[in-house]
Design a protein around this motif. Structure first.
Motif, PDB file in Angstrom:
ATOM      1  N   GLY A   1       0.809  -1.212   0.000  1.00 31.66           N
ATOM      2  CA  GLY A   1       0.000   0.000   0.000  1.00 31.66           C
ATOM      3  C   GLY A   1       0.842   1.262   0.000  1.00 31.66           C
ATOM      4  O   GLY A   1       0.538   2.238  -0.694  1.00 31.66           O
ATOM      5  N   LYS A   2       1.955   1.233   0.774  1.00 27.99           N
ATOM      6  CA  LYS A   2       2.853   2.393   0.820  1.00 27.99           C
ATOM      7  C   LYS A   2       3.489   2.621  -0.547  1.00 27.99           C
ATOM      8  O   LYS A   2       3.586   3.767  -1.009  1.00 27.99           O
ATOM      9  N   ARG A   3       3.884   1.558  -1.203  1.00 32.73           N
ATOM     10  CA  ARG A   3       4.519   1.705  -2.519  1.00 32.73           C
ATOM     11  C   ARG A   3       3.532   2.264  -3.541  1.00 32.73           C
ATOM     12  O   ARG A   3       3.864   3.146  -4.331  1.00 32.73           O
ATOM     13  N   LEU A   4       2.310   1.747  -3.515  1.00 35.45           N
ATOM     14  CA  LEU A   4       1.294   2.230  -4.453  1.00 35.45           C
ATOM     15  C   LEU A   4       0.977   3.700  -4.216  1.00 35.45           C
ATOM     16  O   LEU A   4       0.866   4.490  -5.159  1.00 35.45           O
ATOM     17  N   SER A   5       0.835   4.081  -2.956  1.00 37.91           N
ATOM     18  CA  SER A   5       0.489   5.473  -2.641  1.00 37.91           C
ATOM     19  C   SER A   5       1.632   6.421  -2.972  1.00 37.91           C
ATOM     20  O   SER A   5       1.404   7.588  -3.307  1.00 37.91           O
TER      21      SER A   5
ATOM     22  N   MET B   1      -1.543  12.417  -8.417  1.00 33.98           N
ATOM     23  CA  MET B   1      -2.806  12.886  -7.846  1.00 33.98           C
ATOM     24  C   MET B   1      -3.961  12.674  -8.813  1.00 33.98           C
ATOM     25  O   MET B   1      -5.105  12.457  -8.391  1.00 33.98           O
ATOM     26  N   THR B   2      -3.691  12.722 -10.110  1.00 32.09           N
ATOM     27  CA  THR B   2      -4.754  12.476 -11.080  1.00 32.09           C
ATOM     28  C   THR B   2      -5.199  11.018 -11.062  1.00 32.09           C
ATOM     29  O   THR B   2      -6.292  10.697 -11.516  1.00 32.09           O
ATOM     30  N   GLY B   3      -4.338  10.125 -10.566  1.00 28.10           N
ATOM     31  CA  GLY B   3      -4.687   8.712 -10.478  1.00 28.10           C
ATOM     32  C   GLY B   3      -5.210   8.305  -9.119  1.00 28.10           C
ATOM     33  O   GLY B   3      -5.472   7.114  -8.883  1.00 28.10           O
ATOM     34  N   MET B   4      -5.392   9.267  -8.230  1.00 25.46           N
ATOM     35  CA  MET B   4      -5.866   8.947  -6.885  1.00 25.46           C
ATOM     36  C   MET B   4      -7.247   8.283  -6.870  1.00 25.46           C
ATOM     37  O   MET B   4      -7.479   7.355  -6.086  1.00 25.46           O
ATOM     38  N   PRO B   5      -8.199   8.721  -7.729  1.00 29.78           N
ATOM     39  CA  PRO B   5      -9.502   8.030  -7.735  1.00 29.78           C
ATOM     40  C   PRO B   5      -9.380   6.538  -8.036  1.00 29.78           C
ATOM     41  O   PRO B   5     -10.065   5.718  -7.424  1.00 29.78           O
ATOM     42  N   GLN B   6      -8.495   6.185  -8.986  1.00 31.96           N
ATOM     43  CA  GLN B   6      -8.300   4.770  -9.298  1.00 31.96           C
ATOM     44  C   GLN B   6      -7.745   4.014  -8.104  1.00 31.96           C
ATOM     45  O   GLN B   6      -8.168   2.890  -7.812  1.00 31.96           O
TER      46      GLN B   6
ATOM     47  N   PHE C   1      -8.317   0.233  -3.451  1.00 40.07           N
ATOM     48  CA  PHE C   1      -8.314  -0.017  -2.012  1.00 40.07           C
ATOM     49  C   PHE C   1      -9.691  -0.474  -1.540  1.00 40.07           C
ATOM     50  O   PHE C   1      -9.813  -1.341  -0.672  1.00 40.07           O
ATOM     51  N   ASN C   2     -10.730   0.113  -2.115  1.00 37.94           N
ATOM     52  CA  ASN C   2     -12.084  -0.291  -1.749  1.00 37.94           C
ATOM     53  C   ASN C   2     -12.350  -1.730  -2.182  1.00 37.94           C
ATOM     54  O   ASN C   2     -13.031  -2.486  -1.484  1.00 37.94           O
ATOM     55  N   ALA C   3     -11.784  -2.114  -3.327  1.00 38.56           N
ATOM     56  CA  ALA C   3     -11.944  -3.491  -3.800  1.00 38.56           C
ATOM     57  C   ALA C   3     -11.319  -4.477  -2.820  1.00 38.56           C
ATOM     58  O   ALA C   3     -11.867  -5.562  -2.578  1.00 38.56           O
ATOM     59  N   THR C   4     -10.166  -4.102  -2.238  1.00 40.56           N
ATOM     60  CA  THR C   4      -9.536  -5.010  -1.274  1.00 40.56           C
ATOM     61  C   THR C   4     -10.411  -5.193  -0.038  1.00 40.56           C
ATOM     62  O   THR C   4     -10.465  -6.289   0.529  1.00 40.56           O
ATOM     63  N   GLY C   5     -11.091  -4.119   0.379  1.00 39.43           N
ATOM     64  CA  GLY C   5     -11.999  -4.245   1.528  1.00 39.43           C
ATOM     65  C   GLY C   5     -13.151  -5.179   1.237  1.00 39.43           C
ATOM     66  O   GLY C   5     -13.516  -6.021   2.065  1.00 39.43           O
ATOM     67  N   GLY C   6     -13.728  -5.043   0.036  1.00 39.91           N
ATOM     68  CA  GLY C   6     -14.821  -5.942  -0.346  1.00 39.91           C
ATOM     69  C   GLY C   6     -14.349  -7.378  -0.475  1.00 39.91           C
ATOM     70  O   GLY C   6     -15.032  -8.311  -0.032  1.00 39.91           O
TER      71      GLY C   6
ATOM     72  N   ILE D   1     -19.781  -8.043  -4.338  1.00 37.97           N
ATOM     73  CA  ILE D   1     -20.247  -6.983  -5.245  1.00 37.97           C
ATOM     74  C   ILE D   1     -19.292  -5.795  -5.214  1.00 37.97           C
ATOM     75  O   ILE D   1     -18.936  -5.232  -6.247  1.00 37.97           O
ATOM     76  N   ALA D   2     -18.862  -5.400  -4.001  1.00 39.97           N
ATOM     77  CA  ALA D   2     -17.930  -4.276  -3.865  1.00 39.97           C
ATOM     78  C   ALA D   2     -16.583  -4.596  -4.510  1.00 39.97           C
ATOM     79  O   ALA D   2     -15.943  -3.718  -5.107  1.00 39.97           O
ATOM     80  N   LEU D   3     -16.139  -5.858  -4.418  1.00 39.10           N
ATOM     81  CA  LEU D   3     -14.850  -6.266  -4.984  1.00 39.10           C
ATOM     82  C   LEU D   3     -14.815  -6.054  -6.494  1.00 39.10           C
ATOM     83  O   LEU D   3     -13.994  -5.283  -7.019  1.00 39.10           O
ATOM     84  N   THR D   4     -15.691  -6.731  -7.219  1.00 41.75           N
ATOM     85  CA  THR D   4     -15.644  -6.649  -8.686  1.00 41.75           C
ATOM     86  C   THR D   4     -16.158  -5.305  -9.187  1.00 41.75           C
ATOM     87  O   THR D   4     -15.657  -4.779 -10.188  1.00 41.75           O
ATOM     88  N   GLY D   5     -17.146  -4.734  -8.494  1.00 42.66           N
ATOM     89  CA  GLY D   5     -17.649  -3.419  -8.904  1.00 42.66           C
ATOM     90  C   GLY D   5     -16.571  -2.361  -8.822  1.00 42.66           C
ATOM     91  O   GLY D   5     -16.438  -1.509  -9.709  1.00 42.66           O
TER      92      GLY D   5
END
Length: 462
Positions: A75-79, A84-89, A94-99, A135-139
Motif C-alpha cells: 500500500g505504501k509503494r502504491l500510494s 494525484m490524477t490517479g488517486m480516484p483509481q 483499495f475499496n476493492a480489497t476491503g470488499g 459486489i464491492a470487490l468486482t464493482g
C-alpha cells in the motif's frame, strides 16, 4: 482483561468519530485522517492482544502479522507512486480489497461452521457479508478500469440490463436455500453465491458512465462498510461494527449529496442515463469569441477580483501547480483570487480540493458554490479550467435541457469569463453549453497546463 479490550475498542470507535468530524474541513482533514488511523492501529493491536489471551493458534497470528506487513508495504509503494490524477483509481482499488476481504471472511467462516448447531442469524450475516463484499470487490475493479479509460461505457445496452435483473433475482437464492429447496451443503452454496455476486458487481457498474464514477465509488465504499459491519457482527468485534457502520453511513450520505448536486436520482445514475431531451429543443450555432494568450494575461492582471473554476481538464493536464503559480503572480499585482469548486467536479469527491492542496493553495481561497453564486457579480473575471456542464446556464434557464435543475456555478453572471478548453466538444451530458455564446464569455483553446504556463510567462513580461 476483557474490560480493558472493550474500553480500547470504545476509544478506537471515538477516534473514528473524531476523525470524521475533522475531515469535514479541508484545513483539518489531514489531522482527522491521522486520528482515525491511530484508532485503527489501536483496534488491530487490541485484536491481536485478544487473540493471544484466547485459543487462537499462534500460527494464525503469525500469518496475520505477515499479511499486514505485506499489505502495508504494498500500500505504501502504491500510494508513493500514484499521481494525484490517479488517486480516484487507487481509492477504488483499495475499496476493492476491503470488499474482497469481507467475501473471503465469509467463505472461511462458512468452511468452519456446522449448520446444524450454528445460529440461523450467523448464517444470514455470513451470506450478507459475502454477497455485499463480492459486489464491492468486482464493482470497484470495474470502476477503477473505467476511470483509467481501459473499460468503455456500455450505457443503454439492453443485454446488460437484462443480465442485471436476472442476477439480482439469483441473489435471492438464500431464501430458497433456507426453505430447503436447494439441496447443497452450506459451503458449496456460499461459493455459488460468491460467483453470482461477483458477476453482478461487474454488471452493476458496467453500464454506468465514466463521469458518474464519483457517485459509484462512494456507493461501493458504502457497500464495503456494510460488509465490514456484517463481519463485525459475526465475530462480535465492536470496532469492526462501528467502523463499518460509519463508512456505510458516510458513503451513502455522500452518494445522495452528489446526486443532489447533479439533480439526478440515484436510480438514474445507476441506470447510466440522463433525462431525455424534450421535443422542440434545438441547438443553435453559437457565435463564440476567441481570446489570445496576451489578451487573457492583460485581462487577468488589470482587474481586482478573479475566480478560478477548476474542472477535470485541470486534473488531466496536471495543471494544479502552474495554476497556483498564476495565483501568486496575480496576488503580487493585488488581484484577489478565489477558487470555486463544484461538488461533483473531478473524478471523485474532493478531487479538486486534493489537487489544489497538493499545490499548496491556501484553504482560505476555496469558496463554497452557494456563497460564490451570491457574490458572482463582484468578480471582474472568471477563469474556467476544463469545466463544462457545471457552468452551463441551461441548467437554470432551459427547461428542455437534460441538466435543467442541476445546481451550477453561475459564472455567466460575472463581468467577464475566460474558458480554457481543448476543443468545443460537449460535456458528459452531451448538451451545448450556453455560456460559450454569451457576450461576456471568451474561449481560450489549448491544454490547461500549457495555456496557463503561457499566461504565466506573459504576466512575467508585463
Amino acid at each position: 482483561m476483557h474490560a480493558i479490550i472493550e474500553i480500547g475498542y470504545l476509544i478506537a470507535t471515538l477516534s473514528f468519530l473524531g476523525g470524521l468530524k475533522f475531515m469535514s474541513s479541508p484545513k483539518r482533514a489531514k489531522t482527522g485522517n491521522l486520528i482515525a488511523a491511530l484508532g485503527m492501529v489501536l483496534a488491530v493491536i487490541l485484536t491481536f492482544f485478544a487473540g493471544t489471551t484466547e485459543t487462537v493458534p499462534y500460527t494464525n497470528l503469525i500469518i496475520m502479522v505477515l499479511a499486514i506487513t505485506v499489505g502495508t508495504l504494498l500500500g505504501k509503494r502504491l500510494s508513493d507512486k500514484v499521481q494525484m490524477t490517479g488517486m480516484p483509481q487507487l481509492v477504488s482499488l483499495f475499496n476493492a480489497t476491503g470488499g474482497g476481504c469481507a467475501m473471503l471472511l465469509g467463505l472461511m467462516e462458512a468452511n468452519q461452521i456446522k449448520t446444524e448447531i450454528t445460529h440461523f442469524g450467523n448464517q444470514v450475516l455470513l451470506i450478507a457479508g459475502l454477497t455485499t463484499g463480492a459486489i464491492a470487490l468486482t464493482g470497484s475493479i470495474i470502476a477503477e478500469r473505467k476511470l483509467a479509460g481501459t473499460v468503455k461505457d456500455k450505457r443503454g445496452r439492453a443485454v446488460i440490463f437484462s443480465a442485471r435483473i436476472l442476477l439480482a433475482l439469483l441473489l435471492l437464492l438464500p431464501t430458497l436455500y433456507f426453505l430447503g429447496f436447494i439441496p447443497l451443503d452450506f459451503m458449496a452454496f456460499m461459493y455459488i453465491l460468491a460467483i453470482i455476486a461477483m458477476v453482478y458487481g461487474v454488471l452493476f457498474v458496467l453500464p454506468i458512465g465514466g463521469a458518474d464514477m464519483p457517485v459509484v465509488i462512494s456507493l461501493l465504499n458504502s457497500i464495503t462498510g456494510i460488509a465490514t459491519a456484517f463481519a463485525g457482527f459475526v465475530y462480535g468485534n465492536k470496532a469492526m461494527i462501528a467502523g463499518g457502520i460509519f463508512v456505510g453511513a458516510a458513503g451513502i450520505l455522500l452518494t445522495l449529496l452528489m446526486c443532489r448536486a447533479m439533480n439526478r436520482s440515484l436510480l438514474k445514475v445507476l441506470a447510466g442515463t440522463f433525462k431525455n431531451n424534450k421535443t422542440g429543443q434545438i441547438e443553435e450555432d453559437q457565435q463564440i469569441k476567441e481570446i489570445s494568450i496576451p489578451e487573457a494575461a492583460l485581462t487577468l492582471s488589470f482587474v481586482q477580483k478573479v475566480a478560478i473554476v477548476p474542472g477535470y481538464g485541470l486534473a488531466v493536464a496536471q495543471a494544479q501547480h502552474i495554476c497556483a503559480q498564476l495565483q501568486q503572480l496575480l496576488e503580487k499585482r493585488n488581484v484577489s483570487i478565489d477558487y470555486i469548486i463544484h461538488p461533483v467536479a473531478g473524478r471523485m469527491p474532493g478531487h479538486m480540493n486534493v489537487l489544489l492542496a497538493e499545490a499548496n493553495v491556501d484553504y482560505a481561497c476555496l469558496k463554497e458554490m452557494e456563497e460564490s453564486n451570491e457574490n458572482m457579480k463582484q468578480y471582474d473575471a472568471v477563469l474556467v479550467l476544463g469545466a463544462n456542464d457545471v457552468v452551463n446556464p441551461a441548467a437554470e434557464s432551459n427547461p428542455n435541457s437534460p441538466i435543467y435543475g442541476m445546481p451550477i456555478i453561475r459564472t455567466h453572471k460575472a463581468k467577464q469569463v475566460i474558458v480554457v478548453k481543448r476543443s468545443m466538444n460537449k460535456g458528459y451530458a452531451g448538451v451545448q453549453n450556453e455560456l460559450f455564446g454569451m457576450d461576456n464569455c471568451s474561449i481560450l483553446f489549448g491544454d490547461a497546463k500549457t495555456t496557463l504556463q503561457d499566461i504565466v510567462n506573459q504576466l512575467k513580461l508585463l
